[in-house]
Design an enzyme around this catalytic site. Structure first.
Site, short mmCIF file in Angstrom:
data_model
loop_
_atom_site.label_atom_id
_atom_site.label_comp_id
_atom_site.label_asym_id
_atom_site.label_seq_id
_atom_site.Cartn_x
_atom_site.Cartn_y
_atom_site.Cartn_z
N ASP A 5 9.15 2.52 0.52
CA ASP A 5 8.07 3.22 1.22
C ASP A 5 8.23 2.92 2.70
O ASP A 5 7.91 1.84 3.18
CB ASP A 5 6.71 2.72 0.70
CG ASP A 5 5.54 3.47 1.32
OD1 ASP A 5 5.68 3.95 2.46
OD2 ASP A 5 4.48 3.54 0.67
N TYR B 49 0.85 -1.19 0.00
CA TYR B 49 0.00 0.00 0.00
C TYR B 49 0.89 1.24 0.00
O TYR B 49 1.73 1.41 0.88
CB TYR B 49 -0.91 0.02 1.22
CG TYR B 49 -1.74 1.28 1.33
CD1 TYR B 49 -2.82 1.49 0.47
CD2 TYR B 49 -1.45 2.26 2.27
CE1 TYR B 49 -3.58 2.65 0.55
CE2 TYR B 49 -2.21 3.41 2.36
CZ TYR B 49 -3.27 3.60 1.50
OH TYR B 49 -4.01 4.75 1.57
N LYS C 124 3.14 9.38 8.22
CA LYS C 124 2.72 8.96 9.55
C LYS C 124 3.55 9.60 10.66
O LYS C 124 3.40 10.77 10.94
CB LYS C 124 2.69 7.43 9.64
CG LYS C 124 1.61 6.80 8.74
CD LYS C 124 1.45 5.32 9.03
CE LYS C 124 0.44 4.65 8.11
NZ LYS C 124 -0.94 5.09 8.29
#
Length: 450
Positions: A260, A158, A287
């Site tokens: 990522d 993702y 995040k």
């Protein structure tokens, strides 16, 4: 005439509804004004999601007054929990100066320097508002740098909600295709067929299969994207040999390797790339680097990042954005990383490693099969007896029982992600972990008694 089977309400759902009437009222009204009652689809679960009122340290209160030990940190965002004094102080100081400006600000340089010195692959960096934007810009830069358009990503990976990466995120078994040559499956309606067809999907932790796919398209691929820990798929770590292979084959074919690290940055002081000893060309962040505020970043090799430089004329890759490098998120993020020293991370990761072992023991005692995955302070629970090394291995897990366990834990005052994943924050200590394990054993005992 056919009739649709009515799903039986479980005891856990009944108990949850008794404890959360105000959340039910909120959800009923919110659906009138927002599709699904919220602006974040991953937060929904049946019968309705709880609504949070406030957080303090590792404790959350919902609007019904239920006290919850939070083992999610808002999906790994809050590595120091809620309201850490040093983070709040940094935010308050910046608020008094201004929330945003029509120009740069000193905190941006301070944070850029900190990240470039901390992350081995990052020679230069730029800030965005989210991990989605970070991945979008990293892919665009890779295409501009290589002159190629095709990209490759891992099945189950993702990377946000940009069109290019909304492919094979959570495909069904029918959609997934061959294990060694996965099909490119759209994760959303509305994706142009040409976008989906421009993505090569790689099997995760399959060295030979992934290498063969990359080699067959080596002169077409601009970038290979990989999460060192598959977050959305259930905190599944990459194997070092797999990442080493990706590094070697991408260098061979002049492909930009993008890590990522939106989720996995917390794995080690210098991110998962430090832990695995593999240096990518570019890295995406999000995040935790915003300290609880919307912030993302992407960085990497100087010659690739130079494509964003407007100081010598129009940049090869423009990167506008009124809230890029917003000083509030920058201040919160810098304070967060300054607190995250090597000793702090070592203690956090050791505590989480012990938790993963105890989670496995609790399930073993109950007779319920489980695979506990994770790395650093991350953990994932997969209710299957199949070894979990990739997203494909999670297909067939008992998701109904997982949901009952999630709701049962909620009623016991423990919050994990409904998908069976979670993480530790520095606000969680041995007493909170013991409460989690005690609650889990009660929930599992009830589940096996039904």
């Amino acid at each position: 005439m056919t009739t649709q089977a009515v799903r039986r309400t479980t005891p856990e759902e009944e108990q949850y509804q008794r404890r959360t009437p105000q959340s039910r009222r909120f959800f009923s009204e919110a659906r009138e004004f927002m599709p699904g009652g919220d602006s974040r689809s991953t937060l929904f679960y049946r019968p309705y999601p709880a609504v949070m009122e406030r957080g303090d340290g590792c404790v959350l209160l919902d609007i019904d007054g239920n006290r919850l030990l939070d083992f999610t940190g808002n999906h790994s965002v809050l590595i120091h929990g809620y309201g850490h004094p040093q983070v709040l102080s940094a935010v308050e100081q910046q608020l008094r100066k201004g929330t945003c400006f029509p120009g740069s600000s000193e905190p941006q340089l301070v944070y850029a320097r900190l990240l470039c010195r901390r992350i081995a692959s990052v020679q230069q960096i730029r800030f965005t508002n989210s991990g989605t934007e970070a991945a979008l810009n990293a892919i665009r830069a890779a295409r501009a740098f290589t002159g190629r358009t095709r990209i490759a990503k891992v099945e189950g990976g993702y990377h946000g909600t940009a069109d290019d990466v909304m492919v094979s995120v959570q495909p069904s078994e029918d959609e997934a295709g061959s294990r060694s040559r996965p099909s490119a499956s759209p994760h959303s309606q509305g994706l142009p067929a040409g976008v989906v067809g421009n993505v090569t999907v790689l099997p995760f932790n399959d060295v030979d299969g992934a290498r063969a796919l990359i080699e067959s398209q080596g002169d077409q691929l601009a970038a290979v994207l990989v999460e060192p820990v598959l977050g959305s798929a259930g905190m599944i770590p990459a194997e070092q040999s797999y990442l080493q292979m990706l590094r070697a084959v991408t260098q061979q074919y002049g492909i930009v390797l993008i890590f990522d690290e939106v989720v996995s940055l917390r794995v080690a002081y210098g991110g998962a790339q430090e832990y695995f000893g593999v240096v990518p060309d570019m890295t995406c962040f999000g995040k935790l680097i915003g300290g609880g505020f919307p912030l993302g970043a992407f960085g990497g090799r100087r010659e690739i990042m130079a494509m964003f430089d407007p100081s010598r004329g129009r940049p090869a890759v423009p990167h506008p954005g009124s809230h890029n490098a917003n000083p509030i998120g920058i201040a919160a993020g810098a304070a967060t990383l300054e607190l995250l020293t090597r000793p702090v991370l070592d203690e956090l990761n050791s505590r989480a490693e012990a938790l993963r072992r105890e989670l496995g023991s609790a399930f073993h005692e109950s007779g319920i099969p489980v695979q506990v995955t994770g790395l650093g302070s991350l953990f994932g629970l997969h209710l299957t007896d199949r070894l979990v090394r990739s997203y494909r291995d999670t297909l067939g897990s008992d998701t109904e029982l997982r949901h009952r366990i999630f709701l049962g834990l909620y009623s016991e005052g423990i919050l994990i992600d409904p998908r069976g994943v979670g993480n530790l924050s520095t606000a969680i200590h041995d007493a909170e972990i013991e409460q989690f394990l005690t609650a889990l054993r009660r929930v599992l005992e009830r589940s096996t008694a039904d």
